[in-house]
Design a protein around this motif. Structure first.
Motif, PDB file in Angstrom:
ATOM      1  N   GLU A  53       0.685  -1.207   0.022  1.00 20.69           N
ATOM      2  CA  GLU A  53       0.020   0.068  -0.144  1.00 20.69           C
ATOM      3  C   GLU A  53       0.923   1.072   0.094  1.00 20.69           C
ATOM      4  O   GLU A  53       0.547   2.239  -0.560  1.00 20.69           O
ATOM      5  N   LYS A  54       1.849   1.291   0.703  1.00 21.03           N
ATOM      6  CA  LYS A  54       3.143   2.245   0.722  1.00 21.03           C
ATOM      7  C   LYS A  54       3.710   2.563  -0.677  1.00 21.03           C
ATOM      8  O   LYS A  54       3.961   3.811  -1.061  1.00 21.03           O
ATOM      9  N   ASP A  55       3.674   1.755  -1.320  1.00 20.90           N
ATOM     10  CA  ASP A  55       4.424   1.766  -2.802  1.00 20.90           C
ATOM     11  C   ASP A  55       3.210   2.309  -3.700  1.00 20.90           C
ATOM     12  O   ASP A  55       3.748   2.755  -4.907  1.00 20.90           O
ATOM     13  N   GLY A  56       1.990   2.425  -3.577  1.00 21.35           N
ATOM     14  CA  GLY A  56       1.241   3.006  -4.712  1.00 21.35           C
ATOM     15  C   GLY A  56      -0.473   2.750  -4.182  1.00 21.35           C
ATOM     16  O   GLY A  56      -0.629   2.105  -3.431  1.00 21.35           O
ATOM     17  N   PHE A  57      -1.225   3.630  -5.001  1.00 20.10           N
ATOM     18  CA  PHE A  57      -2.469   3.780  -4.737  1.00 20.10           C
ATOM     19  C   PHE A  57      -3.079   2.664  -5.245  1.00 20.10           C
ATOM     20  O   PHE A  57      -3.112   2.452  -6.301  1.00 20.10           O
ATOM     21  N   THR A  58      -4.015   1.813  -4.393  1.00 17.91           N
ATOM     22  CA  THR A  58      -4.604   0.762  -5.055  1.00 17.91           C
ATOM     23  C   THR A  58      -6.185   1.005  -5.302  1.00 17.91           C
ATOM     24  O   THR A  58      -6.924  -0.138  -5.790  1.00 17.91           O
ATOM     25  N   ALA A  59      -6.642   1.977  -5.083  1.00 20.36           N
ATOM     26  CA  ALA A  59      -8.239   2.312  -5.272  1.00 20.36           C
ATOM     27  C   ALA A  59      -8.068   2.345  -7.039  1.00 20.36           C
ATOM     28  O   ALA A  59      -7.297   3.101  -7.314  1.00 20.36           O
ATOM     29  N   ILE A  60      -9.233   1.773  -7.403  1.00 21.51           N
ATOM     30  CA  ILE A  60      -9.116   1.875  -8.832  1.00 21.51           C
ATOM     31  C   ILE A  60     -10.566   2.701  -9.255  1.00 21.51           C
ATOM     32  O   ILE A  60     -10.844   2.833 -10.549  1.00 21.51           O
ATOM     33  N   ASN A 100     -14.868   3.415  -8.918  1.00 20.75           N
ATOM     34  CA  ASN A 100     -16.112   2.762  -8.459  1.00 20.75           C
ATOM     35  C   ASN A 100     -16.215   2.364  -7.192  1.00 20.75           C
ATOM     36  O   ASN A 100     -17.016   0.997  -7.071  1.00 20.75           O
ATOM     37  N   SER A 101     -15.672   2.864  -6.361  1.00 15.47           N
ATOM     38  CA  SER A 101     -15.872   2.435  -4.963  1.00 15.47           C
ATOM     39  C   SER A 101     -14.868   1.125  -4.659  1.00 15.47           C
ATOM     40  O   SER A 101     -15.332   0.093  -3.697  1.00 15.47           O
ATOM     41  N   VAL A 102     -14.032   0.977  -5.442  1.00 15.05           N
ATOM     42  CA  VAL A 102     -13.332  -0.623  -5.511  1.00 15.05           C
ATOM     43  C   VAL A 102     -11.983  -0.064  -5.102  1.00 15.05           C
ATOM     44  O   VAL A 102     -11.121   0.743  -5.894  1.00 15.05           O
ATOM     45  N   ALA A 103     -11.218  -0.679  -4.261  1.00 18.57           N
ATOM     46  CA  ALA A 103      -9.591  -1.161  -4.080  1.00 18.57           C
ATOM     47  C   ALA A 103      -9.197  -2.474  -4.535  1.00 18.57           C
ATOM     48  O   ALA A 103      -9.765  -3.464  -3.981  1.00 18.57           O
ATOM     49  N   LEU A 104      -8.057  -2.429  -5.102  1.00 18.75           N
ATOM     50  CA  LEU A 104      -7.590  -3.834  -5.381  1.00 18.75           C
ATOM     51  C   LEU A 104      -6.103  -3.992  -4.464  1.00 18.75           C
ATOM     52  O   LEU A 104      -5.094  -3.944  -4.991  1.00 18.75           O
ATOM     53  N   ALA A 105      -6.384  -4.295  -3.273  1.00 18.23           N
ATOM     54  CA  ALA A 105      -5.109  -4.481  -2.608  1.00 18.23           C
ATOM     55  C   ALA A 105      -4.643  -5.721  -2.939  1.00 18.23           C
ATOM     56  O   ALA A 105      -5.167  -6.624  -3.031  1.00 18.23           O
ATOM     57  N   HIS A 106      -3.028  -6.030  -2.787  1.00 19.50           N
ATOM     58  CA  HIS A 106      -2.317  -7.070  -2.994  1.00 19.50           C
ATOM     59  C   HIS A 106      -1.180  -7.070  -2.180  1.00 19.50           C
ATOM     60  O   HIS A 106      -0.546  -6.330  -1.738  1.00 19.50           O
ATOM     61  N   ALA A 107      -0.764  -8.521  -2.145  1.00 21.71           N
ATOM     62  CA  ALA A 107       0.706  -8.508  -1.681  1.00 21.71           C
ATOM     63  C   ALA A 107       1.461  -9.831  -2.294  1.00 21.71           C
ATOM     64  O   ALA A 107       0.696 -10.931  -2.561  1.00 21.71           O
ATOM     65  N   VAL A 108       2.528 -10.008  -2.249  1.00 22.80           N
ATOM     66  CA  VAL A 108       3.468 -11.265  -2.492  1.00 22.80           C
ATOM     67  C   VAL A 108       3.860 -11.784  -1.010  1.00 22.80           C
ATOM     68  O   VAL A 108       4.341 -10.862  -0.162  1.00 22.80           O
ATOM     69  N   VAL A 145      -7.004 -16.093 -13.457  1.00 15.66           N
ATOM     70  CA  VAL A 145      -8.259 -15.738 -12.359  1.00 15.66           C
ATOM     71  C   VAL A 145      -8.232 -14.273 -11.989  1.00 15.66           C
ATOM     72  O   VAL A 145      -9.151 -13.816 -12.002  1.00 15.66           O
ATOM     73  N   LEU A 146      -6.997 -14.024 -11.318  1.00 19.69           N
ATOM     74  CA  LEU A 146      -6.884 -12.655 -10.746  1.00 19.69           C
ATOM     75  C   LEU A 146      -7.109 -11.521 -11.827  1.00 19.69           C
ATOM     76  O   LEU A 146      -7.721 -10.536 -11.500  1.00 19.69           O
ATOM     77  N   LYS A 147      -6.425 -11.850 -12.770  1.00 19.80           N
ATOM     78  CA  LYS A 147      -6.517 -10.738 -14.056  1.00 19.80           C
ATOM     79  C   LYS A 147      -8.059 -10.702 -14.436  1.00 19.80           C
ATOM     80  O   LYS A 147      -8.591  -9.389 -14.560  1.00 19.80           O
ATOM     81  N   GLN A 148      -9.081 -11.747 -14.457  1.00 14.93           N
ATOM     82  CA  GLN A 148     -10.326 -11.695 -14.681  1.00 14.93           C
ATOM     83  C   GLN A 148     -10.973 -11.227 -13.702  1.00 14.93           C
ATOM     84  O   GLN A 148     -11.957 -10.142 -14.032  1.00 14.93           O
ATOM     85  N   VAL A 149     -10.642 -11.039 -12.255  1.00 15.19           N
ATOM     86  CA  VAL A 149     -11.446 -10.339 -11.329  1.00 15.19           C
ATOM     87  C   VAL A 149     -11.126  -8.868 -11.421  1.00 15.19           C
ATOM     88  O   VAL A 149     -12.053  -8.033 -11.376  1.00 15.19           O
ATOM     89  N   VAL A 150      -9.839  -8.388 -11.548  1.00 14.12           N
ATOM     90  CA  VAL A 150      -9.218  -7.169 -11.816  1.00 14.12           C
ATOM     91  C   VAL A 150     -10.409  -6.374 -13.106  1.00 14.12           C
ATOM     92  O   VAL A 150     -10.689  -5.414 -12.924  1.00 14.12           O
TER      93      VAL A 150
END
Length: 156
Positions: A52-59, A61-69, A124-129
């Protein structure tokens, strides 16, 4: 593999009483880890916050796509929480119109899979995005009355 395989009903929380980004990331991490191991949950939260500190994850339409490795999970995972309240997702320095969210997806990819772009789960993750970026789908997700309807919309 399809969206339903990764996004089971146990990985969706609707009608959540969450007011802050901090609460949301804590709840998402607990949902993904099953809430059983606080050490694992805490470690995952740190990894999500690092991203989250690396970049803004809200896209929008009231949606955020948080992610981690992460090296604490062994398979690609996705969870989603829909809050009853709008949450300010942007860091203070952002004056972005897309800062308020209600629907947050958390994607976690095992560290060992980062370079393996051919994995079915990553498709599948790409489809969700892509679906999370479509206004009509998001509107349906925000109005879904139960998890079954939610899953039908996101996988449809």
């Amino acid at each position: 593999m399809n969206i339903e395989d990764l996004m089971t009903e146990e990985k969706i929380l609707l009608h959540a009483d969450i007011h802050t980004k901090e609460e949301m990331i804590e709840q998402l991490s607990g949902l993904l880890t099953g809430g059983t191991d606080s050490k694992t949950k805490s470690r995952l939260m740190k990894e999500v916050w690092k991203r989250e500190k690396d970049g803004f994850t809200a896209i929008g339409n009231s949606v955020a796509l948080a992610h981690a490795v992460s090296d604490i999970i062994s398979e690609v995972s996705i969870v989603c929480i829909r809050s009853e309240h709008e949450i300010d997702w942007a860091p203070q320095q952002h004056v972005n119109k897309n800062r308020m969210v209600r629907l947050v997806f958390l994607f976690v990819i095992p560290e060992i899979m980062v370079d393996d772009e051919d994995r079915e789960e990553l498709e599948v993750l790409k489809q969700v995005v892509l679906k999370a970026g479509r206004t009509e789908i998001v509107q349906g997700l925000l109005k879904a009355v139960d998890k079954e309807e939610f899953r039908n919309i996101i996988s449809g």
